[in-house]
Write a protein that holds these residues in place. Structure first.
Motif, PDB file in Angstrom:
ATOM      1  N   LEU A  99      36.750  64.604   2.921  1.00 51.60           N
ATOM      2  CA  LEU A  99      37.469  65.395   3.921  1.00 51.60           C
ATOM      3  C   LEU A  99      37.938  64.550   5.099  1.00 51.60           C
ATOM      4  N   ASP A 100      37.302  63.393   5.288  1.00 49.84           N
ATOM      5  CA  ASP A 100      37.777  62.480   6.324  1.00 49.84           C
ATOM      6  C   ASP A 100      39.221  62.058   6.066  1.00 49.84           C
ATOM      7  N   GLU A 101      39.619  62.072   4.788  1.00 48.99           N
ATOM      8  CA  GLU A 101      41.000  61.726   4.462  1.00 48.99           C
ATOM      9  C   GLU A 101      41.970  62.749   5.060  1.00 48.99           C
ATOM     10  N   LEU A 102      41.542  63.995   5.192  1.00 48.03           N
ATOM     11  CA  LEU A 102      42.372  65.015   5.835  1.00 48.03           C
ATOM     12  C   LEU A 102      42.303  64.893   7.351  1.00 48.03           C
ATOM     13  N   ARG A 103      41.098  64.702   7.859  1.00 50.69           N
ATOM     14  CA  ARG A 103      40.938  64.577   9.314  1.00 50.69           C
ATOM     15  C   ARG A 103      41.758  63.420   9.863  1.00 50.69           C
ATOM     16  N   ALA A 104      41.840  62.352   9.077  1.00 50.30           N
ATOM     17  CA  ALA A 104      42.591  61.185   9.532  1.00 50.30           C
ATOM     18  C   ALA A 104      44.065  61.501   9.752  1.00 50.30           C
ATOM     19  N   HIS A 105      44.538  62.548   9.092  1.00 52.12           N
ATOM     20  CA  HIS A 105      45.943  62.951   9.238  1.00 52.12           C
ATOM     21  C   HIS A 105      46.077  64.248  10.026  1.00 52.12           C
ATOM     22  N   ASP A 106      45.002  64.627  10.744  1.00 52.74           N
ATOM     23  CA  ASP A 106      45.027  65.811  11.607  1.00 52.74           C
ATOM     24  C   ASP A 106      45.359  67.078  10.821  1.00 52.74           C
ATOM     25  N   VAL A 107      44.765  67.196   9.644  1.00 51.12           N
ATOM     26  CA  VAL A 107      44.957  68.383   8.811  1.00 51.12           C
ATOM     27  C   VAL A 107      43.694  69.243   8.891  1.00 51.12           C
ATOM     28  N   ALA A 108      43.850  70.498   9.257  1.00 51.55           N
ATOM     29  CA  ALA A 108      42.707  71.406   9.353  1.00 51.55           C
ATOM     30  C   ALA A 108      42.191  71.747   7.965  1.00 51.55           C
ATOM     31  N   TRP A 109      40.895  71.999   7.864  1.00 49.21           N
ATOM     32  CA  TRP A 109      40.327  72.344   6.574  1.00 49.21           C
ATOM     33  C   TRP A 109      39.230  73.389   6.748  1.00 49.21           C
ATOM     34  N   THR A 110      39.057  74.162   5.696  1.00 45.04           N
ATOM     35  CA  THR A 110      38.006  75.171   5.632  1.00 45.04           C
ATOM     36  C   THR A 110      37.353  75.092   4.260  1.00 45.04           C
ATOM     37  N   THR A 111      36.039  75.096   4.215  1.00 44.68           N
ATOM     38  CA  THR A 111      35.314  75.128   2.953  1.00 44.68           C
ATOM     39  C   THR A 111      34.833  76.551   2.698  1.00 44.68           C
ATOM     40  N   LEU A 112      35.198  77.111   1.560  1.00 47.48           N
ATOM     41  CA  LEU A 112      34.728  78.422   1.146  1.00 47.48           C
ATOM     42  C   LEU A 112      33.656  78.208   0.081  1.00 47.48           C
ATOM     43  N   THR A 113      32.455  78.660   0.339  1.00 49.94           N
ATOM     44  CA  THR A 113      31.328  78.384  -0.551  1.00 49.94           C
ATOM     45  C   THR A 113      30.383  79.573  -0.581  1.00 49.94           C
ATOM     46  N   GLY A 114      29.444  79.547  -1.527  1.00 48.39           N
ATOM     47  CA  GLY A 114      28.440  80.592  -1.614  1.00 48.39           C
ATOM     48  C   GLY A 114      28.790  81.719  -2.555  1.00 48.39           C
ATOM     49  N   HIS A 115      29.969  81.701  -3.158  1.00 53.23           N
ATOM     50  CA  HIS A 115      30.392  82.788  -4.041  1.00 53.23           C
ATOM     51  C   HIS A 115      30.081  82.515  -5.507  1.00 53.23           C
ATOM     52  N   GLY A 116      29.614  81.292  -5.832  1.00 52.62           N
ATOM     53  CA  GLY A 116      29.318  80.953  -7.217  1.00 52.62           C
ATOM     54  C   GLY A 116      30.568  80.579  -7.990  1.00 52.62           C
ATOM     55  N   ASN A 117      30.396  80.364  -9.283  1.00 55.82           N
ATOM     56  CA  ASN A 117      31.529  79.948 -10.114  1.00 55.82           C
ATOM     57  C   ASN A 117      32.285  81.191 -10.579  1.00 55.82           C
ATOM     58  N   VAL A 118      33.265  81.589  -9.785  1.00 57.60           N
ATOM     59  CA  VAL A 118      34.011  82.815 -10.058  1.00 57.60           C
ATOM     60  C   VAL A 118      35.242  82.575 -10.919  1.00 57.60           C
ATOM     61  N   GLY A 119      35.479  81.323 -11.295  1.00 55.39           N
ATOM     62  CA  GLY A 119      36.652  81.005 -12.097  1.00 55.39           C
ATOM     63  C   GLY A 119      37.767  80.426 -11.243  1.00 55.39           C
ATOM     64  N   TYR A 120      38.730  79.807 -11.926  1.00 49.74           N
ATOM     65  CA  TYR A 120      39.802  79.078 -11.237  1.00 49.74           C
ATOM     66  C   TYR A 120      40.690  80.014 -10.423  1.00 49.74           C
ATOM     67  N   GLY A 121      41.219  81.041 -11.067  1.00 47.65           N
ATOM     68  CA  GLY A 121      42.150  81.931 -10.385  1.00 47.65           C
ATOM     69  C   GLY A 121      41.498  82.704  -9.252  1.00 47.65           C
ATOM     70  N   ARG A 122      40.316  83.264  -9.500  1.00 49.48           N
ATOM     71  CA  ARG A 122      39.623  84.025  -8.451  1.00 49.48           C
ATOM     72  C   ARG A 122      39.251  83.118  -7.291  1.00 49.48           C
ATOM     73  N   GLY A 123      38.934  81.852  -7.578  1.00 45.44           N
ATOM     74  CA  GLY A 123      38.649  80.910  -6.506  1.00 45.44           C
ATOM     75  C   GLY A 123      39.859  80.725  -5.600  1.00 45.44           C
ATOM     76  N   HIS A 124      41.026  80.494  -6.204  1.00 48.01           N
ATOM     77  CA  HIS A 124      42.240  80.360  -5.398  1.00 48.01           C
ATOM     78  C   HIS A 124      42.543  81.646  -4.634  1.00 48.01           C
ATOM     79  N   ASN A 125      42.267  82.773  -5.243  1.00 48.71           N
ATOM     80  CA  ASN A 125      42.554  84.046  -4.565  1.00 48.71           C
ATOM     81  C   ASN A 125      41.786  84.197  -3.258  1.00 48.71           C
ATOM     82  N   LEU A 126      40.599  83.599  -3.176  1.00 49.53           N
ATOM     83  CA  LEU A 126      39.830  83.667  -1.931  1.00 49.53           C
ATOM     84  C   LEU A 126      40.611  83.045  -0.777  1.00 49.53           C
TER      85      LEU A 126
END
Length: 281
Positions: free
Chosen positions: A68-95
């Motif tokens: 994530l330092d690679e994003l910070r170095a370019h002043d890009v905001a980031w958010t980690t979404l976690t704790g929901h388990g392996n809900v699958g690829y599409g449902r993950g993106h939907n979050l």
């Protein structure tokens, strides 16, 4: 959830969602480095543009602060979404799609390296073509050779041949696969409007189009969710292949990932054909 602060706007802005499950950290860092560089170039053309990256942890996420330092170095905001388990690829993106508030949203695989000018060229294309709602880029492999990831509607035979036959045997079906992969139209030069299906490794949407579609169909756990979303996108906007936008893709097929992936591929293929219609040969 970890986040850096960033301004938000309903009318401007770019959000990016990356779903990971037990990611390879070196590749993820490379993806974020290329994304950060592309965002930096974009901001030189569009100063102050809000950009936020959502990293969706479907499980097995190690310490990614260095990546994530690679994003910070370019002043890009980031958010980690976690704790929901392996809900699958599409449902993950939907979050992330549910939270997306800017004008554009990029669905991005963690095995993609973006050209530094990719986002500038993509958003410039959207500005010049208001009827475009989903953009797919030129996609190369690790040696820089073009991957043909636009698709015509598949038959079951097409999927079996491309996904599971060894290279030597696939040569017997070369003409058939070339048609399925749209090799008669897709090249390094020409814009192609309305390819039926595009790859989920890089799908850049106008966010309002993606919201109308309610994101990915959550019934697919893995595989074919991009086929489904591509076909539905044609109902509300135009889809376009834009070769001036360039990325590299390091991914592999289901058959090379083991029996569990083969089972998921088969289950998703059944859902896809049951919804859109079976074509055998």
């Amino acid at each position: 959830m970890n986040a850096t602060s960033a301004p938000r706007s309903e009318s401007e802005g770019l959000s990016v969602s990356v779903v990971v499950y037990r990611p390879e950290l070196a590749q993820l860092a490379n993806t974020f480095a290329s994304l950060g560089a592309a965002c930096e170039t974009l901001r030189t053309k569009r100063p102050g543009l809000p950009i936020e990256v959502y990293l969706i942890d479907n499980g097995g996420l190690p310490d990614v602060l260095a990546a994530l330092d690679e994003l910070r170095a370019h002043d890009v905001a980031w958010t980690t979404l976690t704790g929901h388990g392996n809900v699958g690829y599409g449902r993950g993106h939907n979050l992330a799609i549910e939270q997306a508030a800017g004008r554009y949203h990029l669905v991005l695989n963690p095995d993609i390296d973006l050209d530094r000018d990719a986002l500038v060229r993509a958003l410039d294309f959207f500005d010049a073509n208001p009827d475009a709602g989903l953009l797919t880029p030129w996609i190369g492999d690790e040696e820089g050779r073009q991957q043909y990831l636009c698709r015509r509607y598949p038959t079951l035979l097409d999927l079996l041949v491309r996904g599971f036959l060894p290279t030597g045997a696939r040569r017997l079906f070369a003409r058939r696969l070339a048609r399925y992969e749209m090799r008669d139209l897709i090249n390094e030069r020409d814009i192609v409007w309305d390819p039926p299906i595009v790859s989920g490794c890089f799908m850049l949407f106008r966010t309002n189009v993606l919201k109308k579609l309610a994101g990915f169909d959550a019934r697919y756990f893995l595989y074919f969710e991009d086929y489904d979303l591509s076909l539905r996108a044609h109902d509300v906007a135009r889809v376009v292949y834009t070769p001036a936008v360039r990325v590299l893709h390091h991914g592999g097929g289901a058959a090379r990932k083991g029996s569990a992936h083969i089972r998921m591929f088969a289950a998703s293929a059944y859902k896809f054909f049951s919804r859109f219609g079976w074509k055998w040969l």
